[in-house]
Write an enzyme that holds these catalytic residues in place. Structure first.
Site, PDB file in Angstrom:
ATOM      1  CE  LYS A  56      -0.252  -0.091   5.076  1.00  0.00           C
ATOM      2  NZ  LYS A  56      -1.140  -0.304   6.238  1.00  0.00           N
ATOM      3  NE  ARG A  86      -7.636   0.427  11.177  1.00  0.00           N
ATOM      4  CZ  ARG A  86      -6.395   0.218  10.710  1.00  0.00           C
ATOM      5  NH1 ARG A  86      -5.462   1.142  10.872  1.00  0.00           N
ATOM      6  NH2 ARG A  86      -6.083  -0.899  10.110  1.00  0.00           N
ATOM      7  CE1 TYR A 129      11.205  32.465   4.597  1.00  0.00           C
ATOM      8  CE2 TYR A 129      11.468  30.084   4.616  1.00  0.00           C
ATOM      9  CZ  TYR A 129      11.168  31.251   3.935  1.00  0.00           C
ATOM     10  OH  TYR A 129      10.837  31.200   2.611  1.00  0.00           O
ATOM     11  CG  MET A 187       7.892  23.848   0.242  1.00  0.00           C
ATOM     12  SD  MET A 187       6.618  24.712  -0.674  1.00  0.00           S
ATOM     13  CE  MET A 187       5.658  25.467   0.618  1.00  0.00           C
TER      14      MET A 187
END
Ligand code: PLP
Length: 378
Positions: free
Chosen positions: A33, A131, A261, A309
């Site tokens: 998965k 679940r 930053y 980023m």
């Protein structure tokens, strides 16, 4: 050329596959998965099948269909099935579907009758996650409905399954209780007239630490990718993902210079800063701004300032004699035996599990398949 590269060691994944087969002693459903935990689903599927896995497990029908589109014909099980799932495509592609309740069963039955194909189904019991899956209370009714659907030729219940909540914590009693619940559930299914051949419950942690939970097949993901899931137990499985980039700029700075930053880091001495063009947009957690480090030429260097980023800054040593050169390879995730950072180390630093790290890398990161460890084959 990509600014960062994920190298996937398929030889390591193959060794991990054989290791799990050997430890559990039963057939293996390899869980692929989430793009095989970020390792690349089609390549990994071929590797694990070659290494002896007999089933592939995925969460969604879309993931299952991607395997079929990739020319993979092994048995595939998909477990996130609901009344709105495209079960028709799945049945047509011979995907085995999980069924947690009568509503989903009705959707599968209708699609199968429309197609004129019998759908293979594994009924899902909830043995303790709270679940997905049928509650113990509703199990008998689900089995009765499934037996009726079998008689119409729409479905064939070839298995029952559940997922363990507590396998990762050795010494808890719940695994035994969950094994008992699913064993009872099989009896209930048989009393309803079903004959599920496969009963599967065990994830990585159970395959490694709870042999009595192996039942007919283990359903293992994390261990195939070298994630240790049982606290205090080394599985012998190796990480198969390496994340590298390179030093693309170097600069000397004085003491008391703010970095990045909000200047969340200030240099404490004259030093050299290296730019590494990879950031949280690529899956390097911003939370590594505090305490994270990279390996360059076998030496660890701390990340300074906040991870941006697209880029991060590393302090590579005092003055001009840093020993780090422009273009040097930067290892962000690598081999613990060589002192390189690992997903487990990142996860501990940022307060998550390695799974989240491995599945978090973005599309700007190139994927290549190549061995990167020297480990002898098992
Ligand atoms: C992810 C998952 C697995 C694999 O669990 P690991 O701990 O990664 O081995 C097995 N079954 C289900 C239902 C899952 O969601």
């Amino acid at each position: 050329m990509a600014l960062a590269t994920l190298t996937i060691d398929h030889a390591a994944i193959a060794r991990n596959t054989r290791r799990i087969l050997e430890l559990s002693g039963v057939p293996l459903m390899a869980v692929v998965k989430a793009d095989a935990f970020g390792h690349g689903v089609l390549d990994v599927a071929r590797t694990v099948l070659d290494a002896g896995a007999t089933w592939l497990g995925v969460a969604t029908v879309e993931e299952a269909l991607e395997l079929r589109a990739g020319d993979i014909h092994a048995p595939v099980f998909a477990w996130l099935v609901d009344p709105w799932t495209d079960v028709e495509s799945a049945i047509f592609a011979r995907i085995t579907l999980s069924c947690p309740n009568v509503e989903t069963l009705a959707a599968i039955e209708n699609a199968a009758l429309a197609l004129g194909i019998t759908a293979d189904v594994h009924l899902e019991l909830d043995t303790g996650m709270a679940r997905g899956g049928s509650t113990v209370e509703l199990w008998s009714a689900l089995c009765d409905a499934a037996a009726l659907a079998e008689r119409s030729g729409a479905v064939r219940v070839t298995g029952i399954w559940s997922h363990l909540a507590m396998a990762a914590v050795p010494g808890t009693g719940s695994v035994h209780a969950e094994v008992r619940l699913i064993t009872d559930a099989r009896r209930t299914a048989e009393a309803a007239g079903l004959s599920p051949q496969l009963v599967h419950l065990a994830n990585s942690a159970a395959a490694i630490a709870h042999p009595t939970a192996a039942l007919s097949m283990v359903r293992v993901g994390a261990a195939l990718y070298g994630i240790d899931t049982v606290s205090g137990v080394a599985s012998g499985c190796e990480p198969a993902m390496r994340l590298t980039s390179r030093v693309t700029q170097l600069r000397q700075v004085g003491a008391d210079v703010g970095v990045g930053y909000l200047h969340s880091y200030r240099t404490s001495r004259p030093t050299t800063l290296a730019l590494v063009p990879v950031g949280y947009g690529d899956g390097v957690p911003r939370a590594l701004s505090l305490g994270g480090s990279v390996s360059i030429g076998g030496t660890r260097y701390p990340i300074r300032g906040s991870v941006s980023m697209d880029q991060l800054v590393v302090e590579v040593g005092a003055g001009v004699f840093s020993g780090v050169s422009l273009g040097d390879e930067v290892v962000l995730l690598g081999d613990a035996d060589r002192g390189e950072p690992t997903a487990a180390e990142w996860a501990a630093l940022v307060g998550t599990v390695p799974h989240e790290i491995l599945t978090g890398f973005g599309r700007r990161v190139a994927r290549v398949a190549a061995p990167f460890r020297q480990t002898a084959a098992l």
